[in-house]
Design a protein around this motif. Structure first.
Motif, PDB file in Angstrom:
ATOM      1  N   SER A 251      20.322  -2.287  -9.411  1.00 25.39           N
ATOM      2  CA  SER A 251      19.240  -2.128 -10.377  1.00 25.39           C
ATOM      3  C   SER A 251      18.160  -3.192 -10.189  1.00 25.39           C
ATOM      4  N   ALA A 252      18.575  -4.412  -9.862  1.00 28.35           N
ATOM      5  CA  ALA A 252      17.608  -5.481  -9.607  1.00 28.35           C
ATOM      6  C   ALA A 252      16.739  -5.145  -8.390  1.00 28.35           C
ATOM      7  N   GLU A 253      17.347  -4.622  -7.342  1.00 31.39           N
ATOM      8  CA  GLU A 253      16.573  -4.217  -6.167  1.00 31.39           C
ATOM      9  C   GLU A 253      15.567  -3.129  -6.540  1.00 31.39           C
ATOM     10  N   PHE A 254      16.020  -2.153  -7.303  1.00 31.18           N
ATOM     11  CA  PHE A 254      15.103  -1.083  -7.712  1.00 31.18           C
ATOM     12  C   PHE A 254      13.927  -1.654  -8.495  1.00 31.18           C
ATOM     13  N   GLN A 255      14.215  -2.560  -9.411  1.00 35.61           N
ATOM     14  CA  GLN A 255      13.164  -3.160 -10.238  1.00 35.61           C
ATOM     15  C   GLN A 255      12.086  -3.805  -9.376  1.00 35.61           C
ATOM     16  N   VAL A 256      12.495  -4.528  -8.348  1.00 36.13           N
ATOM     17  CA  VAL A 256      11.529  -5.206  -7.483  1.00 36.13           C
ATOM     18  C   VAL A 256      10.795  -4.211  -6.589  1.00 36.13           C
ATOM     19  N   LEU A 257      11.521  -3.288  -5.987  1.00 41.16           N
ATOM     20  CA  LEU A 257      10.904  -2.346  -5.062  1.00 41.16           C
ATOM     21  C   LEU A 257       9.971  -1.366  -5.756  1.00 41.16           C
ATOM     22  N   ALA A 258      10.187  -1.135  -7.038  1.00 37.70           N
ATOM     23  CA  ALA A 258       9.343  -0.197  -7.777  1.00 37.70           C
ATOM     24  C   ALA A 258       8.129  -0.851  -8.414  1.00 37.70           C
ATOM     25  N   ARG A 259       7.984  -2.172  -8.300  1.00 38.67           N
ATOM     26  CA  ARG A 259       6.856  -2.859  -8.934  1.00 38.67           C
ATOM     27  C   ARG A 259       5.514  -2.280  -8.457  1.00 38.67           C
ATOM     28  N   PRO A 260       4.602  -1.980  -9.382  1.00 38.09           N
ATOM     29  CA  PRO A 260       3.306  -1.437  -8.969  1.00 38.09           C
ATOM     30  C   PRO A 260       2.548  -2.354  -8.020  1.00 38.09           C
ATOM     31  N   GLU A 261       2.689  -3.680  -8.211  1.00 36.32           N
ATOM     32  CA  GLU A 261       1.920  -4.622  -7.380  1.00 36.32           C
ATOM     33  C   GLU A 261       2.458  -4.762  -5.969  1.00 36.32           C
ATOM     34  N   LEU A 262       3.636  -4.190  -5.674  1.00 41.69           N
ATOM     35  CA  LEU A 262       4.186  -4.344  -4.330  1.00 41.69           C
ATOM     36  C   LEU A 262       3.282  -3.706  -3.272  1.00 41.69           C
ATOM     37  N   SER A 263       2.695  -2.562  -3.589  1.00 43.11           N
ATOM     38  CA  SER A 263       1.815  -1.910  -2.620  1.00 43.11           C
ATOM     39  C   SER A 263       0.643  -2.803  -2.237  1.00 43.11           C
ATOM     40  N   GLU A 264       0.046  -3.451  -3.232  1.00 42.41           N
ATOM     41  CA  GLU A 264      -1.080  -4.336  -2.939  1.00 42.41           C
ATOM     42  C   GLU A 264      -0.620  -5.562  -2.173  1.00 42.41           C
ATOM     43  N   TRP A 265       0.552  -6.094  -2.516  1.00 36.54           N
ATOM     44  CA  TRP A 265       1.094  -7.233  -1.772  1.00 36.54           C
ATOM     45  C   TRP A 265       1.256  -6.873  -0.297  1.00 36.54           C
ATOM     46  N   MET A 266       1.819  -5.706  -0.027  1.00 41.80           N
ATOM     47  CA  MET A 266       2.022  -5.304   1.367  1.00 41.80           C
ATOM     48  C   MET A 266       0.692  -5.085   2.062  1.00 41.80           C
ATOM     49  N   ARG A 267      -0.265  -4.512   1.365  1.00 43.85           N
ATOM     50  CA  ARG A 267      -1.575  -4.301   1.981  1.00 43.85           C
ATOM     51  C   ARG A 267      -2.214  -5.623   2.379  1.00 43.85           C
TER      52      ARG A 267
END
Length: 328
Positions: free
Chosen positions: A300-316
């Motif tokens: 569940s912790a992994e899901f919480q982090v991977l689903a964060r809306p800001e992750l896409s911008e971080w990767m970009r």
């Protein structure tokens, strides 16, 4: 030797939650992947937060496979992975084809743009009454290295699991890996390769390569885990790739002790994504809360982090693209 440039990385966790500051390095010759990194319009630099620029302005794009393991084990895992796939956070899903929920939820895998694989299981009892006997991982490793694996037992597992994938999905798998990385063990890999050649010929699936990716910033204990996984069979997979042309990912990231909560996972994920190179594979084990197995809290912790809306911008901003495997 090229001069290194220190840049601030955009944190995955919001301000106050991130546990470490990161630095990024220039993509010099020592860090280049086996397959060429695509660096558009200038030097291969990671962008910092303060100067995002426009697409194509000097970023070092790294296309990595993000693979969710254990689909089919339970409903929470399946639902979590399908949601992440729709968000574009996964590009591959590994299926326990004899798991309790695989057949029921496999239809959801046909929509997203994903590679789908057989997650070969020899160690986990999945509750199916007709499943052949499994054995604890230490016993399996001991027998594999002693040359004492029962060939008929192994072939039965292989046939049943690939039959199940083809029956449910209506096609061959895109790749093969292993629950607890058993696919690479001595005695297992040769019979697996034999089955793949017999069933699929020139259209054979690709194999997961477990040699660890860069470990910069990864705690010693977790880095040791990654190296141990690779030591158990990465060289054998690499030899098969060189000798017979099997396709593989470049290196493996994402190995850790499966604990630490969301904050710990976010810190590790930031390091793994920073360390990733074109063609690497990042493995994960996400699930919605209440998955019901012994790793449910950390899933569940992994899901919480991977689903964060800001992750896409971080990767970009940091030059990372989630992608299906690169062509051989």
């Amino acid at each position: 030797m090229k001069q290194q440039r220190r840049t601030a990385m955009v944190p995955l966790m919001p301000s106050g939650e991130d546990e470490s500051a990161m630095t990024s390095k220039r993509c010099d010759e020592l860090q280049q992947p086996a397959r060429r990194v695509v660096c558009e319009d200038g030097p291969a630099l990671l962008f910092d937060q303060g100067a995002p620029g426009r697409p194509g302005e000097g970023r070092c794009w790294k296309r990595i496979v993000v693979c969710g393991d254990d689909f089919g084990m339970n409903a929470g895992i399946d639902a979590g992975m399908l949601r992440l796939a729709r968000l574009g956070r996964l590009s591959a899903i590994s299926c326990l084809t004899q798991g309790a929920t695989f057949a029921a939820h496999a239809a959801g895998l046909k929509g997203p743009d994903l590679d789908l694989g057989v997650h070969l299981n020899l160690t986990e009892a999945l509750g199916q009454s007709d499943q052949p006997a499994v054995m604890p991982l230490p016993a399996l490793i001991g027998r594999a290295y002693a040359g004492r694996l029962d060939a008929a037992w192994l072939d039965d597992h292989l046939k049943r699991q690939f039959d199940a994938f083809e029956t449910v999905m209506g096609r061959a798998p895109d790749y093969v890996d292993g629950y607890q990385h058993v696919h690479q063990l001595p005695g297992v890999l040769p019979r697996l390769v034999r089955l793949l050649e017999h069933r699929y010929g020139r259209q054979a699936p690709w194999l997961r390569h477990t040699a660890p990716g860069m470990q910069e910033g990864i705690p010693l204990r977790e880095s040791a885990r990654a190296r141990l996984v690779g030591a158990l069979g990465a060289q054998a997979v690499a030899r098969a790739s060189r000798r017979d042309g099997w396709r593989t990912n470049r290196r493996l990231l994402g190995v850790y002790g499966l604990k630490g909560g969301a904050r710990g996972y976010a810190t590790l994920l930031q390091h793994w994504l920073h360390n990733a190179r074109d063609g690497d594979l990042l493995v994960c084990h996400p699930a919605l809360p209440g998955a019901g197995d012994s790793l449910a809290c950390q899933r569940s912790a992994e899901f919480q982090v991977l689903a964060r809306p800001e992750l896409s911008e971080w990767m970009r901003l940091n030059g990372v693209q989630v992608a299906r495997p690169l062509a051989a």
